[in-house]
Design a protein around this motif. Structure first.
Motif, PDB file in Angstrom:
ATOM      1  N   GLY A  51      -0.259   6.049  -3.913  1.00  0.00           N
ATOM      2  CA  GLY A  51      -0.195   7.513  -3.856  1.00  0.00           C
ATOM      3  C   GLY A  51      -1.393   8.045  -3.085  1.00  0.00           C
ATOM      4  N   GLN A  52      -2.178   8.895  -3.735  1.00  0.00           N
ATOM      5  CA  GLN A  52      -3.377   9.455  -3.112  1.00  0.00           C
ATOM      6  C   GLN A  52      -4.648   8.731  -3.559  1.00  0.00           C
ATOM      7  N   ALA A  53      -4.485   7.689  -4.357  1.00  0.00           N
ATOM      8  CA  ALA A  53      -5.653   7.007  -4.933  1.00  0.00           C
ATOM      9  C   ALA A  53      -5.818   5.605  -4.369  1.00  0.00           C
ATOM     10  N   ILE A  54      -7.054   5.106  -4.465  1.00  0.00           N
ATOM     11  CA  ILE A  54      -7.360   3.720  -4.128  1.00  0.00           C
ATOM     12  C   ILE A  54      -7.437   2.935  -5.434  1.00  0.00           C
ATOM     13  N   GLN A  55      -6.735   1.814  -5.497  1.00  0.00           N
ATOM     14  CA  GLN A  55      -6.686   1.039  -6.732  1.00  0.00           C
ATOM     15  C   GLN A  55      -7.059  -0.409  -6.453  1.00  0.00           C
ATOM     16  N   MET A  56      -7.759  -1.027  -7.394  1.00  0.00           N
ATOM     17  CA  MET A  56      -8.105  -2.441  -7.306  1.00  0.00           C
ATOM     18  C   MET A  56      -7.063  -3.244  -8.082  1.00  0.00           C
ATOM     19  N   ILE A  57      -6.341  -4.098  -7.372  1.00  0.00           N
ATOM     20  CA  ILE A  57      -5.255  -4.868  -7.975  1.00  0.00           C
ATOM     21  C   ILE A  57      -5.653  -6.340  -8.057  1.00  0.00           C
ATOM     22  N   PRO A  58      -5.650  -6.944  -9.246  1.00  0.00           N
ATOM     23  CA  PRO A  58      -5.942  -8.379  -9.342  1.00  0.00           C
ATOM     24  C   PRO A  58      -4.904  -9.187  -8.567  1.00  0.00           C
ATOM     25  N   VAL A  59      -5.349 -10.129  -7.774  1.00  0.00           N
ATOM     26  CA  VAL A  59      -4.443 -10.910  -6.939  1.00  0.00           C
ATOM     27  C   VAL A  59      -3.381 -11.630  -7.761  1.00  0.00           C
ATOM     28  N   GLU A  60      -3.757 -12.146  -8.926  1.00  0.00           N
ATOM     29  CA  GLU A  60      -2.784 -12.911  -9.716  1.00  0.00           C
ATOM     30  C   GLU A  60      -1.636 -12.037 -10.223  1.00  0.00           C
ATOM     31  N   GLU A  61      -1.805 -10.696 -10.195  1.00  0.00           N
ATOM     32  CA  GLU A  61      -0.734  -9.807 -10.636  1.00  0.00           C
ATOM     33  C   GLU A  61       0.252  -9.471  -9.514  1.00  0.00           C
ATOM     34  N   VAL A  62      -0.095  -9.839  -8.275  1.00  0.00           N
ATOM     35  CA  VAL A  62       0.774  -9.529  -7.143  1.00  0.00           C
ATOM     36  C   VAL A  62       1.963 -10.486  -7.133  1.00  0.00           C
ATOM     37  N   LEU A  63       3.171  -9.926  -7.060  1.00  0.00           N
ATOM     38  CA  LEU A  63       4.379 -10.747  -6.998  1.00  0.00           C
ATOM     39  C   LEU A  63       4.641 -11.226  -5.578  1.00  0.00           C
ATOM     40  N   PHE A  64       4.461 -10.309  -4.607  1.00  0.00           N
ATOM     41  CA  PHE A  64       4.631 -10.697  -3.207  1.00  0.00           C
ATOM     42  C   PHE A  64       3.966  -9.675  -2.294  1.00  0.00           C
ATOM     43  N   PHE A  65       3.702 -10.119  -1.067  1.00  0.00           N
ATOM     44  CA  PHE A  65       3.241  -9.261   0.021  1.00  0.00           C
ATOM     45  C   PHE A  65       4.315  -9.315   1.107  1.00  0.00           C
ATOM     46  N   ILE A  66       4.655  -8.153   1.671  1.00  0.00           N
ATOM     47  CA  ILE A  66       5.621  -8.130   2.764  1.00  0.00           C
ATOM     48  C   ILE A  66       5.185  -7.085   3.785  1.00  0.00           C
ATOM     49  N   SER A  67       5.172  -7.486   5.060  1.00  0.00           N
ATOM     50  CA  SER A  67       4.612  -6.637   6.105  1.00  0.00           C
ATOM     51  C   SER A  67       5.671  -6.053   7.032  1.00  0.00           C
ATOM     52  N   ASP A  68       5.354  -4.850   7.558  1.00  0.00           N
ATOM     53  CA  ASP A  68       6.068  -4.347   8.714  1.00  0.00           C
ATOM     54  C   ASP A  68       5.039  -4.288   9.842  1.00  0.00           C
ATOM     55  N   GLU A  69       5.258  -3.480  10.845  1.00  0.00           N
ATOM     56  CA  GLU A  69       4.360  -3.481  11.995  1.00  0.00           C
ATOM     57  C   GLU A  69       2.987  -2.888  11.688  1.00  0.00           C
ATOM     58  N   LYS A  70       2.899  -1.958  10.735  1.00  0.00           N
ATOM     59  CA  LYS A  70       1.634  -1.266  10.493  1.00  0.00           C
ATOM     60  C   LYS A  70       1.009  -1.588   9.149  1.00  0.00           C
ATOM     61  N   TYR A  71       1.833  -1.751   8.118  1.00  0.00           N
ATOM     62  CA  TYR A  71       1.307  -1.907   6.772  1.00  0.00           C
ATOM     63  C   TYR A  71       1.851  -3.170   6.100  1.00  0.00           C
ATOM     64  N   THR A  72       1.133  -3.589   5.062  1.00  0.00           N
ATOM     65  CA  THR A  72       1.618  -4.656   4.199  1.00  0.00           C
ATOM     66  C   THR A  72       1.840  -4.072   2.807  1.00  0.00           C
ATOM     67  N   ARG A  73       3.026  -4.275   2.293  1.00  0.00           N
ATOM     68  CA  ARG A  73       3.366  -3.800   0.945  1.00  0.00           C
ATOM     69  C   ARG A  73       2.896  -4.813  -0.082  1.00  0.00           C
ATOM     70  N   VAL A  74       2.221  -4.319  -1.098  1.00  0.00           N
ATOM     71  CA  VAL A  74       1.740  -5.136  -2.215  1.00  0.00           C
ATOM     72  C   VAL A  74       2.588  -4.778  -3.421  1.00  0.00           C
ATOM     73  N   GLN A  75       3.320  -5.747  -3.954  1.00  0.00           N
ATOM     74  CA  GLN A  75       4.232  -5.469  -5.058  1.00  0.00           C
ATOM     75  C   GLN A  75       3.783  -6.192  -6.321  1.00  0.00           C
ATOM     76  N   THR A  76       3.568  -5.439  -7.393  1.00  0.00           N
ATOM     77  CA  THR A  76       3.324  -6.040  -8.699  1.00  0.00           C
ATOM     78  C   THR A  76       4.513  -5.692  -9.592  1.00  0.00           C
ATOM     79  N   ALA A  77       4.443  -6.101 -10.850  1.00  0.00           N
ATOM     80  CA  ALA A  77       5.542  -5.807 -11.775  1.00  0.00           C
ATOM     81  C   ALA A  77       5.636  -4.319 -12.080  1.00  0.00           C
ATOM     82  N   THR A  78       4.522  -3.598 -11.888  1.00  0.00           N
ATOM     83  CA  THR A  78       4.495  -2.189 -12.311  1.00  0.00           C
ATOM     84  C   THR A  78       4.245  -1.199 -11.186  1.00  0.00           C
ATOM     85  N   LEU A  79       3.807  -1.669 -10.012  1.00  0.00           N
ATOM     86  CA  LEU A  79       3.515  -0.710  -8.952  1.00  0.00           C
ATOM     87  C   LEU A  79       3.730  -1.313  -7.567  1.00  0.00           C
TER      88      LEU A  79
END
Length: 284
Positions: free
Chosen positions: A187-215
């Protein structure tokens, strides 16, 4: 059983990289003796040049001196492993890697897993013949994979693990420090996400999406950088644009086109596995 020395429809093409001209000449001469059909399509004097030449020629095989100025052979191999899938050519796989090295016990131990091979300086005919036979066998297995898509092909994740190990040995200080936290925009905030909570990373041309179980969050770091910073035993690359947490994999299915799709625990979304990485799920 397939004959590993049987001729291919196209000759094997190679790029050779070593910052010492005499070493390149000696290796080229030895290769001509033990593998006369091999086509050396280009030679590089450093790692950056090697990456560019591999991108240009798309060879089956790359000989890389481990220690080169500017970009080591290990760093060059990391970049080369990311090249297949660039542009519209999805048929080209990660080339086989052979490292050129002076005798170092760490190197010999690292190569025992068989993901890549090595040639000791100066290249001796007998040892080079062993390497050539191994490479021919692996290339033949790739041909088998073309005939049987379920077999897969390409040493992607194990190669990443080998490169991490070699990098740690080349840079004294021991075990590589893998990324533990992801700083991401939610959203409008910067958040620190523990790597072990990340389910996957998926990129397009500009950004990489970080997906966890909750965000879901976005970062600007590309996949090819994350590959080098994340523990390869925890995160597998399954596509040029996708890294998945091994612990989050629920299963693997196929769609009507025969493509492998990874199911993620707790999510309905499926992640496509590109051809270079189908071997990760062999037998599934």
């Amino acid at each position: 059983m397939n004959d590993i020395t049987a001729p291919r429809s196209q000759p094997v093409r190679a790029v050779l990289a070593d910052d010492e001209r005499l070493m390149r000449e000696q290796l080229r001469s030895r290769l001509t003796e033990v593998w006369p059909e091999l086509q050396i399509v280009a030679e590089a004097k450093n790692g950056l040049e090697a990456v560019d030449l591999v991108r240009e020629h798309k060879p089956d095989l790359v000989f890389l001196d481990i220690r080169m100025p500017g970009l080591t052979g290990v760093d060059a191999a990391r970049q080369i492993a990311q090249l297949p899938g660039e542009g519209d050519d999805d048929e080209w796989l990660v080339p086989e890697i052979v490292f050129i090295t002076a005798y170092d016990q760490y190197a010999v131990e690292a190569f025992e897993q068989g993901v890549a091979d090595y040639v000791l300086k100066p290249a001796e005919r007998e040892r080079l013949q062993v390497t050539v036979q191994r490479i021919k066998k692996r290339l033949a297995q790739r041909q088998d994979a073309d005939a049987a898509p379920e077999a897969g092909g390409g040493p992607a994740a194990p190669l990443q693990q080998l490169l991490h190990k070699l990098s740690a040995q080349l840079n004294p200080g021991g075990k590589p420090a893998y990324l533990q936290w992801i700083q991401a925009t939610v959203g409008q905030a910067i958040q620190m996400i523990p790597v072990e909570e990340v389910l996957f990373f998926i990129s397009d041309e500009k950004y990489t999406r970080v997906q966890t179980a909750t965000l879901e969050a976005l970062i600007r770091k590309p996949i090819k950088e994350l590959v080098d910073e994340l523990d390869p035993q925890l995160f597998w690359q399954i596509h040029r644009s996708t890294l998945v947490n091994v612990k989050a994999i629920a299963g693997v299915t196929r769609d009507f086109r025969g493509r492998q799709l990874v199911g993620v625990k707790g999510l309905s979304e499926k992640l496509e596995v590109s051809r270079s990485y189908t071997h990760l799920f062999k037998g599934m």
